[in-house]
Design a protein around this motif. Structure first.
Motif, PDB file in Angstrom:
ATOM      1  N   ILE A 243      29.663 -33.110  82.316  1.00 47.41           N
ATOM      2  CA  ILE A 243      30.664 -32.727  83.326  1.00 47.41           C
ATOM      3  C   ILE A 243      29.996 -32.488  84.666  1.00 47.41           C
ATOM      4  O   ILE A 243      30.503 -32.893  85.717  1.00 47.41           O
ATOM      5  N   ARG A 244      28.830 -31.804  84.667  1.00 43.86           N
ATOM      6  CA  ARG A 244      28.134 -31.550  85.932  1.00 43.86           C
ATOM      7  C   ARG A 244      27.738 -32.866  86.599  1.00 43.86           C
ATOM      8  O   ARG A 244      27.782 -32.994  87.817  1.00 43.86           O
TER       9      ARG A 244
ATOM     10  N   GLY B  95      36.848 -31.346  86.806  1.00 43.32           N
ATOM     11  CA  GLY B  95      36.246 -30.029  86.666  1.00 43.32           C
ATOM     12  C   GLY B  95      37.146 -29.039  85.961  1.00 43.32           C
ATOM     13  O   GLY B  95      38.364 -29.188  85.940  1.00 43.32           O
ATOM     14  N   GLY B  96      36.534 -28.016  85.394  1.00 43.72           N
ATOM     15  CA  GLY B  96      37.307 -26.916  84.817  1.00 43.72           C
ATOM     16  C   GLY B  96      37.395 -25.783  85.816  1.00 43.72           C
ATOM     17  O   GLY B  96      37.020 -24.645  85.525  1.00 43.72           O
TER      18      GLY B  96
ATOM     19  N   ALA C  90      39.404 -39.202  89.143  1.00 47.07           N
ATOM     20  CA  ALA C  90      38.348 -38.873  88.178  1.00 47.07           C
ATOM     21  C   ALA C  90      38.875 -37.974  87.068  1.00 47.07           C
ATOM     22  O   ALA C  90      39.807 -37.185  87.264  1.00 47.07           O
ATOM     23  N   PHE C  91      38.254 -38.100  85.893  1.00 47.18           N
ATOM     24  CA  PHE C  91      38.540 -37.254  84.737  1.00 47.18           C
ATOM     25  C   PHE C  91      37.253 -37.151  83.936  1.00 47.18           C
ATOM     26  O   PHE C  91      36.217 -37.698  84.328  1.00 47.18           O
ATOM     27  N   VAL C  92      37.286 -36.461  82.799  1.00 50.91           N
ATOM     28  CA  VAL C  92      36.100 -36.347  81.952  1.00 50.91           C
ATOM     29  C   VAL C  92      36.320 -37.145  80.665  1.00 50.91           C
ATOM     30  O   VAL C  92      37.197 -36.802  79.871  1.00 50.91           O
TER      31      VAL C  92
ATOM     32  N   ARG D 298      39.648 -35.765  78.909  1.00 48.07           N
ATOM     33  CA  ARG D 298      40.216 -34.471  79.303  1.00 48.07           C
ATOM     34  C   ARG D 298      40.724 -34.519  80.739  1.00 48.07           C
ATOM     35  O   ARG D 298      40.072 -35.073  81.624  1.00 48.07           O
ATOM     36  N   LEU D 299      41.882 -33.898  80.951  1.00 51.56           N
ATOM     37  CA  LEU D 299      42.436 -33.738  82.294  1.00 51.56           C
ATOM     38  C   LEU D 299      42.578 -32.253  82.614  1.00 51.56           C
ATOM     39  O   LEU D 299      43.036 -31.475  81.784  1.00 51.56           O
ATOM     40  N   ASN D 300      42.202 -31.877  83.815  1.00 49.06           N
ATOM     41  CA  ASN D 300      42.363 -30.507  84.318  1.00 49.06           C
ATOM     42  C   ASN D 300      43.491 -30.483  85.339  1.00 49.06           C
ATOM     43  O   ASN D 300      43.534 -31.322  86.234  1.00 49.06           O
TER      44      ASN D 300
END
Length: 391
Positions: free
Chosen positions: A17-18, A34-35, A347-349, A365-367
């Motif tokens: 993630i970073r 990001g979270g 962007a997403f993870v 994952r989506l924030n």
């Protein structure tokens, strides 16, 4: 230079993630990666007032070294809140203040995990826990998450074939999936792990951020041998890096030794500021504002997904927290989608780093906590168009 690096660190993955956040830092990119808590709700003025008051009234002491366990009035506040919110009787002596939940994970790994011991993770599971525990050389086992918690039959099968030392879970609005364990699934999970007297670690950074449904009791209510991690990062401000561990006193004593070897004590000045803020302000009213906003943003994201995504794409519907989880058709890799989406400035993870063992490649994952509703709609449409092109 590789010869200088310890064997234990060679096997620890980078925080994916970073690395993604570096790519997503471009202002043109709509980032669901990001979270991040929404900075609109950081209590800047109130924190400034608390800081001034601490310095004016007790500045010299607030700038001195302190105890490893943490500022006693802050631990007393946390203990009272467990009683008020969870109905759990907690002594301040059963709490240690940490440098965020992430240090709590590291201390738990350092204190309880031996090289080669079996650690059970949710599938998917929190990337930060996988990374923190990896330092201590465990053998990861995993169990599938269903819509209401782990798959019980699979859990029992894993335990039948493996002696498990520790089970790590995020039962409220899980990171990354957003799912919440039902009370029935919590009870069944507790009944299963009692058979091996496993140490349960309940990570609960999002528990206060419920905007749909009824609150479910802590795992501690179903299984006494539970350590709980908490954090002020999602409800006040993340930069203070203030979290805590709640555990039985005999476990806290060992965690204190591990912490002394790490950093002596968590930032004492930050502890004093946070406590002063809590004295002078109604945190529950502050949390209500966050819940209202995040709930609206969650509705916006789900509404946009329903409007734009192909029906073959599945997703979770969280009752709180900051994330939802998307499952693509099996022939589409989320990492491939990520690179194409970046070209469209969204962007997403990708999901594969959230798996401790088998890397499932068609999830992501989506924030929604750090993006307004209008921007969510634009970003989800871009993402949907990219998915359709790949399909």
């Amino acid at each position: 230079m590789e010869n200088y690096i310890s064997d234990r660190l060679k096997n620890v993955p980078k925080s994916f993630i970073r690395e993604i956040l570096k790519v997503a830092a471009d202002e043109k990119i709509i980032s669901f990666a990001g979270g991040l808590p929404n900075p609109k709700f950081f209590p800047v003025k109130e924190i400034q007032n608390a800081c001034n008051k601490v310095l004016e009234e007790d500045g010299a002491n607030a700038l001195q070294y302190s105890t490893t366990e943490g500022y006693l009035p802050l631990r007393e506040y946390i203990a009272r809140r467990y009683k008020e919110k969870e109905g759990i009787d907690v002594s301040p002596e059963e709490i240690i203040i940490t440098s965020g939940s992430q240090q709590g994970l590291d201390l738990i790994g350092k204190t309880f995990i031996n090289d080669g011991e079996n650690v059970l993770m949710e599938k998917p599971g929190y990337l930060g826990a996988i990374q923190a525990f990896s330092v201590y050389g465990p053998n990861f086992c995993d169990v599938t998450l269903e819509d209401d918690g782990v798959a019980i039959e699979e859990l029992e099968e894993v335990m039948k074939n493996n002696k498990i030392k520790l089970f790590y879970t995020v039962p409220n609005f899980q990171n990354p999936s957003g799912i919440t364990y039902s009370s029935e699934k919590r009870e069944a999970t507790a009944a299963a792990i009692k058979k091996q007297d496993i140490l349960m670690v309940e990570d609960n950074p999002y528990g206060d951020l419920r905007f749909i449904g009824e609150t479910v009791p802590s795992m501690k209510k179903y299984y006494d041998n539970t350590i709980i991690l908490g954090s002020f990062s999602k409800i006040i401000a993340p930069s203070f890096r203030l979290g805590w561990i709640y555990a039985k006193k005999e476990l806290i004593d060992k965690l204190v030794v591990a912490k002394q070897a790490s950093d002596l004590h968590t930032n004492y000045f930050s502890q004093r500021i946070i406590y002063q803020y809590l004295l002078d302000n109604d945190m529950d009213k502050h949390i209500e504002k966050i819940i209202k906003a995040y709930g609206h943003q969650r509705e916006a994201m789900i509404g946009s997904i329903e409007k734009y995504f192909p029906e073959e794409v599945k997703f979770t519907r969280p009752e709180g927290g900051m994330f939802l989880w998307v499952t693509l058709p099996e022939n589409i890799k989320a990492l491939d989608l990520f690179y194409k989406a970046i070209e469209e400035n969204v962007a997403f993870v990708p999901g594969f780093p959230f798996y401790a063992k088998e890397k499932i490649e068609n999830t992501f994952r989506l924030n929604y906590s750090n993006v307004d509703a209008q921007t969510i709609d634009i970003g989800i449409k871009r993402l949907a168009d990219t998915i359709k092109k790949m399909m």
